[in-house]
Scaffold this motif. Structure first.
Motif, PDB file in Angstrom:
ATOM      1  N   THR A   1     -64.089 -37.598  -5.954  1.00 49.61           N
ATOM      2  CA  THR A   1     -64.558 -36.390  -5.265  1.00 49.61           C
ATOM      3  C   THR A   1     -63.506 -35.800  -4.325  1.00 49.61           C
ATOM      4  OG1 THR A   1     -65.529 -37.662  -3.454  1.00 49.61           O
ATOM      5  CG2 THR A   1     -66.944 -37.231  -5.360  1.00 49.61           C
ATOM      6  N   GLY A   2     -62.261 -36.195  -4.487  1.00 44.84           N
ATOM      7  CA  GLY A   2     -61.206 -35.733  -3.590  1.00 44.84           C
ATOM      8  C   GLY A   2     -60.372 -34.587  -4.128  1.00 44.84           C
ATOM      9  N   GLN A   3     -60.977 -33.697  -4.898  1.00 40.02           N
ATOM     10  CA  GLN A   3     -60.236 -32.568  -5.485  1.00 40.02           C
ATOM     11  C   GLN A   3     -59.513 -31.730  -4.438  1.00 40.02           C
ATOM     12  OE1 GLN A   3     -63.486 -33.269  -6.418  1.00 40.02           O
ATOM     13  NE2 GLN A   3     -62.979 -34.218  -8.369  1.00 40.02           N
ATOM     14  N   PRO A   4     -60.133 -31.445  -3.271  1.00 40.90           N
ATOM     15  CA  PRO A   4     -59.396 -30.618  -2.296  1.00 40.90           C
ATOM     16  C   PRO A   4     -58.089 -31.260  -1.846  1.00 40.90           C
ATOM     17  CG  PRO A   4     -61.727 -30.614  -1.796  1.00 40.90           C
ATOM     18  CD  PRO A   4     -61.521 -31.666  -2.869  1.00 40.90           C
ATOM     19  N   GLY A   5     -58.088 -32.568  -1.647  1.00 42.25           N
ATOM     20  CA  GLY A   5     -56.852 -33.239  -1.264  1.00 42.25           C
ATOM     21  C   GLY A   5     -55.782 -33.123  -2.334  1.00 42.25           C
ATOM     22  N   VAL A   6     -56.190 -33.159  -3.575  1.00 43.08           N
ATOM     23  CA  VAL A   6     -55.236 -32.999  -4.680  1.00 43.08           C
ATOM     24  C   VAL A   6     -54.668 -31.580  -4.677  1.00 43.08           C
ATOM     25  CG1 VAL A   6     -55.007 -32.914  -7.196  1.00 43.08           C
ATOM     26  CG2 VAL A   6     -56.279 -34.791  -6.123  1.00 43.08           C
TER      27      VAL A   6
END
Lengths: 220, 220, 220
Positions: free
Chosen positions: A172-177
């Motif tokens: 669920t860490g798409q924004p960090g990517v």
């Protein structure tokens, strides 16, 4: 994790996946930013002068390219038009880019889905690596922008970034990517690089790429 | 299913997920519309006057805000800029918003994938609940729009809505979920709220949110 | 694989999935381009003259429609407005379409996820079939464009195509599938049909459709 110094690839060409017209090739079709050796003449004819590049001896000509150089980056070559689409299109004072994969020298540095814990040999791409690939994809997108407006110095605002992350369903860490793309745009354009953004986790991306980034950019 | 009266959250601030710069934090990075207590001074500096809001005593100043009030809704606070992206950007007479999650008071009311039959304790989010979350995400998107144009009364048309639904692979009711956003826009703007729309089912969304909504809006 | 000659469907109407307002119906809600028998009067009132069509006797009136006819295609009927969204919206000299499914006569020719090897009775849609469906979805998108600008002869450029492919997680040939849309646009508009494009593989699409295509088009 790739070194930032590796993310800018001048202009070596890559093999053509030949994905058009042959149903057997459906599985290896690519996106906009692939370099394409076999169509280099087509590229020279179709892209503006500024998109035609020499080898490592290419000069740094603009304010934004100088900033890229200061970041250890150079714009990669953009792909020749394939099928009926191209790396970027202008309408009014906007540039829409095609979705860009993190090609380096025409090859993907990694394939697979991004996962939260990729240390255990589970075949997933680590989030911090994926962030670096998002930076590469954004650099490819800038090359696509430059190919249609001639110089990134004409960019007045990065309007929108959409980042697709091929994701393990538990990641669920798409924004960090996608921060890998956002931070590059901020470093390159300053306030003009601050954009609206959507980040989503998709099932799978072309060629099994871990990330894909597209831009809408305003220019003068 | 959340009560509509709960969907409008005036301006209480939420903890900052601190998702920038720390690879350990990649997994908890958020999107545009989070409230952010720790950066409230930054918000006051960067957003236009109309985006700076007091507490529950804030007045209803415009035609559209009055309509929202008639629906039992108030615009939530928008997040301060994080990383190199912000909740919305204008170009010409268009506003592009960032993808908005259904934050209420800075927290997601539910997480997980949306499924067709969520009654059986299978951990899926029910479609009718997800529709309410899409409504909340659209309200957050309107707050993002207002933050860059000062008043929703300037909106002349909602042009495009893209709704991403984190979906169990067997769930095919994405349009019904995103109707939560579409219906709100119709209630708020009347004919000017009638838009083009895409609804898709994705593998996973940031923070495991069930829905994400982005807008393109025309203003005068 | 469908015959191209089957892809243009004049104007027979389809049953209305009745997806509005009833939570029980969330699972069968559709997208923009469905034909809708029960709202044909609404269509006649709301769409421009050019969008109102007779039966098989309808004449070919424009340069682009003649080219479509030369390809063995006719524009299908567009759906009446449903809920608070419509098949396409103009802003300035751009048309944004809703995401279009490959409806033929109001029904999907196939459902399910697209897979690399669909010959083995695994329930997956073959990539070459999906390419044909992408062509159909693009044709439906052109009908949506025509419904708001009256004639496709006004199209000056196809700016952007986004193609969503409902994908088995092992399928990475999304670009080859979306070439079905890109190639149609090239055949119909020539140089003006050459666009920027993103292709992504998503978990699931509305009504379990294998593909969904949206357009941004410039017109004069």
């Amino acid at each position: 994790m790739p070194n930032d110094a590796d993310l800018g690839i001048p202009d070596d060409a890559a093999p053509d996946p030949q994905h058009d017209g042959d149903p057997q090739q459906l599985g290896i079709a690519g996106l906009g930013a692939r370099a394409d050796r076999h169509r280099s003449r087509g590229r020279a004819r179709r892209l503006p002068e500024a998109a035609r590049r020499g080898g490592g001896s290419r000069g740094v000509s603009g304010r934004i390219e100088a900033r890229l150089a200061g970041l250890g980056l150079t714009l990669p070559a953009v792909a020749a038009p394939v099928a009926a689409y191209i790396p970027a299109v202008t309408t009014g004072n906007l540039v829409y880019t095609s979705g860009q994969l993190p090609f380096i020298d025409g090859a993907l540095p990694a394939t697979g889905k991004v996962g939260a814990d990729a240390a255990g040999g589970d075949g997933l791409v680590a989030a911090e690596d994926a962030k670096a690939y998002a930076r590469t994809a954004a650099l490819n997108a800038l090359a696509a922008v430059e190919s249609v407006i001639g110089s990134l110095d004409r960019v007045t605002r990065v309007v929108k970034v959409v980042g697709f992350v091929a994701s393990d369903p538990a990641f669920t860490g798409q924004p960090g990517v996608i921060n890998g793309a956002s931070e590059l745009l901020g470093e390159v354009f300053g306030d003009a690089g601050i954009h609206a953004r959507s980040a989503v986790g998709v099932a799978v991306l072309p060629l099994d790429a871990p990330v894909e980034v597209e831009l809408v950019v305003e220019f003068a």
